[in-house]
Design a protein around this motif. Structure first.
Motif, short mmCIF file in Angstrom:
data_model
loop_
_atom_site.label_atom_id
_atom_site.label_comp_id
_atom_site.label_asym_id
_atom_site.label_seq_id
_atom_site.Cartn_x
_atom_site.Cartn_y
_atom_site.Cartn_z
N LEU A 11 0.41 -1.12 -0.11
CA LEU A 11 -0.35 0.38 0.03
C LEU A 11 0.78 1.17 0.38
O LEU A 11 1.97 1.62 0.60
CB LEU A 11 -1.10 0.34 1.02
N ARG A 12 0.37 2.39 -0.53
CA ARG A 12 1.08 3.43 -0.22
C ARG A 12 1.61 4.12 1.41
O ARG A 12 0.33 3.56 1.84
CB ARG A 12 -0.01 4.84 -1.52
N GLU A 15 -1.87 5.27 3.51
CA GLU A 15 -3.66 4.78 2.53
C GLU A 15 -3.58 3.38 1.98
O GLU A 15 -3.00 2.38 2.79
CB GLU A 15 -3.55 5.73 1.11
N ARG A 16 -5.01 3.18 1.85
CA ARG A 16 -5.89 1.61 1.27
C ARG A 16 -5.79 1.67 -0.18
O ARG A 16 -6.89 1.71 -1.00
CB ARG A 16 -6.69 1.47 2.39
N ILE A 17 -4.64 2.63 -0.59
CA ILE A 17 -4.42 2.09 -2.84
C ILE A 17 -3.59 1.41 -2.73
O ILE A 17 -2.52 2.08 -2.20
CB ILE A 17 -4.39 3.99 -3.01
N LEU A 18 -3.64 0.70 -3.13
CA LEU A 18 -2.24 -0.50 -3.87
C LEU A 18 -1.36 0.61 -4.93
O LEU A 18 -1.73 1.94 -5.20
CB LEU A 18 -2.90 -1.71 -4.55
N ASP A 21 -1.75 1.56 -8.30
CA ASP A 21 -3.22 2.74 -7.99
C ASP A 21 -4.93 1.44 -7.65
O ASP A 21 -5.86 2.59 -7.64
CB ASP A 21 -3.73 3.84 -9.61
N PHE A 22 -4.90 0.30 -7.14
CA PHE A 22 -5.90 -0.04 -7.06
C PHE A 22 -7.04 0.27 -5.54
O PHE A 22 -5.67 0.25 -5.07
CB PHE A 22 -5.96 -1.61 -7.58
N THR A 23 -7.86 0.25 -4.71
CA THR A 23 -8.15 -0.09 -4.22
C THR A 23 -7.69 -1.18 -3.25
O THR A 23 -8.44 -2.43 -4.17
CB THR A 23 -8.78 1.41 -3.78
N VAL A 24 -8.34 -1.04 -1.69
CA VAL A 24 -8.57 -2.28 -1.37
C VAL A 24 -9.39 -2.80 -1.07
O VAL A 24 -9.80 -4.14 -1.64
CB VAL A 24 -8.16 -2.01 0.22
N ASP A 25 -10.56 -1.24 -1.26
CA ASP A 25 -12.05 -1.88 -1.65
C ASP A 25 -12.35 -2.43 -3.15
O ASP A 25 -12.91 -3.22 -3.44
CB ASP A 25 -12.82 -1.03 -1.62
N ASP A 26 -11.17 -1.88 -4.47
CA ASP A 26 -11.26 -2.59 -6.00
C ASP A 26 -11.29 -4.38 -5.05
O ASP A 26 -11.68 -5.15 -6.27
CB ASP A 26 -10.56 -1.76 -6.37
#
Length: 56
Positions: A11-12, A15-18, A21-26
């Motif tokens: 993750l960044r 943040e919860r962004i991989l 650029d995908f999010t954990v929720d994605d």
């Protein structure tokens, strides 16, 4: 139930962004599964895989 266990190094920072650029929720929605973020050490990974409560 299948669960995705991700190390925080994927993750960044803060943040919860991989990193791609995908999010954990994605990921959670695309794979229709639960996700869990763990610290970057072996014990946390094992605890996450075995679904133990983390003590951090």
């Amino acid at each position: 139930m299948i669960r995705i266990v991700l190390s925080e190094v994927h993750l960044r920072n803060g943040e919860r962004i991989l990193l791609d650029d995908f999010t954990v929720d994605d990921v959670k929605k695309a794979l229709q599964t639960k996700t869990r973020i763990v610290q970057s050490d072996g014990k946390s990974l094992i605890d996450g895989v075995l679904e133990r409560k983390l003590k951090y």
